[in-house]
Motif scaffolding. Structure first.
Motif, PDB file in Angstrom:
ATOM      1  N   PRO A 332     -51.980   7.268  18.137  1.00  0.00           N
ATOM      2  CA  PRO A 332     -51.542   8.288  19.096  1.00  0.00           C
ATOM      3  C   PRO A 332     -50.033   8.558  19.065  1.00  0.00           C
ATOM      4  O   PRO A 332     -49.598   9.705  19.221  1.00  0.00           O
ATOM      5  CB  PRO A 332     -51.964   7.706  20.445  1.00  0.00           C
ATOM      6  CG  PRO A 332     -53.097   6.807  20.130  1.00  0.00           C
ATOM      7  CD  PRO A 332     -52.758   6.203  18.805  1.00  0.00           C
ATOM      8  N   TYR A 408     -54.663  11.201  23.709  1.00  0.00           N
ATOM      9  CA  TYR A 408     -54.369  10.168  24.704  1.00  0.00           C
ATOM     10  C   TYR A 408     -55.530  10.005  25.686  1.00  0.00           C
ATOM     11  O   TYR A 408     -55.760   8.914  26.211  1.00  0.00           O
ATOM     12  CB  TYR A 408     -53.075  10.502  25.436  1.00  0.00           C
ATOM     13  CG  TYR A 408     -51.883  10.537  24.521  1.00  0.00           C
ATOM     14  CD1 TYR A 408     -51.326   9.375  24.021  1.00  0.00           C
ATOM     15  CD2 TYR A 408     -51.316  11.750  24.127  1.00  0.00           C
ATOM     16  CE1 TYR A 408     -50.246   9.398  23.164  1.00  0.00           C
ATOM     17  CE2 TYR A 408     -50.230  11.794  23.261  1.00  0.00           C
ATOM     18  CZ  TYR A 408     -49.702  10.620  22.780  1.00  0.00           C
ATOM     19  OH  TYR A 408     -48.640  10.645  21.916  1.00  0.00           O
ATOM     20  N   THR A 411     -58.132   7.657  24.186  1.00  0.00           N
ATOM     21  CA  THR A 411     -57.839   6.219  24.216  1.00  0.00           C
ATOM     22  C   THR A 411     -58.481   5.541  25.416  1.00  0.00           C
ATOM     23  O   THR A 411     -58.857   4.364  25.342  1.00  0.00           O
ATOM     24  CB  THR A 411     -56.321   5.972  24.246  1.00  0.00           C
ATOM     25  OG1 THR A 411     -55.764   6.505  25.467  1.00  0.00           O
ATOM     26  CG2 THR A 411     -55.628   6.594  23.053  1.00  0.00           C
TER      27      THR A 411
END
Length: 428
Positions: A332, A408, A411
């Motif tokens: 990321p 993000y 994640t």
């Protein structure tokens, strides 16, 4: 592929800014941008602004990013609690070493007893702010982040039995409200509110919730500050950002970013405003800590590395730790750097949001091994990247950046599956 490139307006910290739109736009799909004219936006604002009492509740109004994120967190929290047979005090992660009040220069790991985690120190401060130092590894360092435990103390009415649910509730509400505020800001800039999922579903938010740490509240305070700046309430924005810095010192990157921008454009009043209101209170508080404890806690934090990602790749031989770090941190952050380089190459640079994004990327890239050692600490410390990339995205109207920011959000799902042992238990 045509990309709309907006040159920055050097007279404003918000590049490419257009007139805001109504918050009541209907978004037909998650990532489609509603096209409306500037005149229509102003007309819609006039219709949406009257008396609150005239607004009617509809079930469709619940289909919004903040509600979706809130429900997902409730499900995640319930699954963790049931899977590991937790009760609320487990989320404080109180270690027997510190709860016993043992003091000394030796590290907790060298003595009998578990070390616990950082959330226990906020719990100790909230329970007894004047006598908690004996239960800490480094009291000056722990007392630097004073807002979260003091807010918990106030909301629990100084009742110890209420502290554990209040600490969890503060972080849960902070995450949901952060998503709501970012969704509003995206809507004001005629962008889909669903891009705000990135700030709510980032795994760093999940770790902070599970371990009762201060980051969700910190970034909520920053979100409020950014909303106030967008509405041109600069003094109030500086106040909220000042509270964020008192909540966690890494939040200072945001007011510092604004100060650098204003300094470059010789807007001295704004430089003073953010310096005196956002940063000076923290400096005064740190000085008071020195008076109370005889030292500062600044040197207790891990030092940053000059070699990019050295702190991460030092664990390359520890595959159970290294692979999750690659997936949840390295990839990321690299995506963030690629998006940043692309935006800079296209001359979408020079505003406050661009600089804030840069310094947050640099901070995570150069984190120490001690910060990368645990996914919890790495995720918490890197949360500024997510807010910074979204801030840049809505100011520059760069949909590629906002799309890229959704990595993000992914994640969070990966981390949740790992914690629940579906992908294999991740090291905390």
């Amino acid at each position: 592929m045509n990309i709309n490139v907006t040159r920055l307006n050097t007279s404003s910290p918000f590049p490419g800014q257009r007139q805001p739109t109504s918050m009541r736009e209907k978004t037909k799909n998650f990532f489609s941008r509603t096209q409306i004219s500037e005149g229509d936006a102003l007309a819609n604002e006039k219709k949406a602004s009257p008396v609150v009492g005239r607004s009617r509740f509809t079930w469709s109004s619940l289909w919004r990013p903040s509600v979706v994120v809130g429900l997902l967190y409730i499900l995640f929290f319930a699954l963790v609690t049931v899977t590991f047979h937790y009760h609320l005090t487990h989320y404080v992660h109180i270690g027997t070493y510190f709860s016993a009040g043992i003091q000394g220069a030796a590290q907790p790991g060298r003595l009998n007893g578990a070390g616990g985690y950082d959330g226990q120190f906020y719990y100790f401060i909230a329970r007894d702010p004047f006598h908690a130092a004996s239960l800490m590894d480094n009291a000056p360092y722990r007392y630097q982040r004073i807002v979260y435990p003091l807010l918990a103390l106030l909301l629990s009415f100084n009742q110890s039995v209420l502290l554990t649910p209040v600490l969890l509730l503060i972080n849960f509400v902070s995450i949901v409200l952060s998503v709501e505020i970012i969704a509003q800001l995206l809507t004001r800039h005629q962008l889909s509110p669903w891009y705000s999922l990135a700030i709510g579903l980032y795994f760093g938010q999940m770790t902070a919730l599970l371990f009762d740490t201060t980051e969700p509240l910190t970034y909520l305070l920053l979100c409020v500050g950014l909303l106030l700046i967008d509405k041109k309430h600069m003094t109030w924005a500086a106040i909220w950002m000042g509270l964020a810095v008192l909540s966690r010192e890494t939040a200072a990157l945001f007011p510092i970013g604004f100060m650098v921008y204003y300094l470059f454009h010789k807007r001295w009043l704004e430089v003073l405003r953010f310096g005196l209101i956002s940063l000076l209170p923290t400096a005064i508080w740190y000085a008071l800590i020195v008076v109370i404890f005889g030292k500062t806690g600044l040197t207790y934090a891990p030092t940053f590395q000059l070699i990019p990602f050295k702190g991460l790749f030092i664990f390359s031989s520890d595959l159970p730790r290294f692979i999750p770090l690659l997936i949840l941190m390295f990839i990321p952050v690299i995506v963030g750097w690629l998006l940043f380089a692309s935006a800079t190459y296209r001359r979408q640079w020079g505003g406050a949001s661009w600089f804030i994004w840069f310094i947050n990327l640099a901070l995570v890239t150069c984190m120490a091994p001690g910060s990368y050692k645990e996914l919890v600490s790495a995720g918490r410390l890197s949360m500024g990247i997510v807010l910074a990339i979204l801030f840049y995205g809505w100011q520059s109207k760069n949909k590629w950046v906002l799309w890229g920011a959704q990595i993000y959000a992914l994640t969070g799902f990966i981390y949740a599956l790992g914690i629940l042992n579906i992908l294999g238990h991740y090291p905390s």
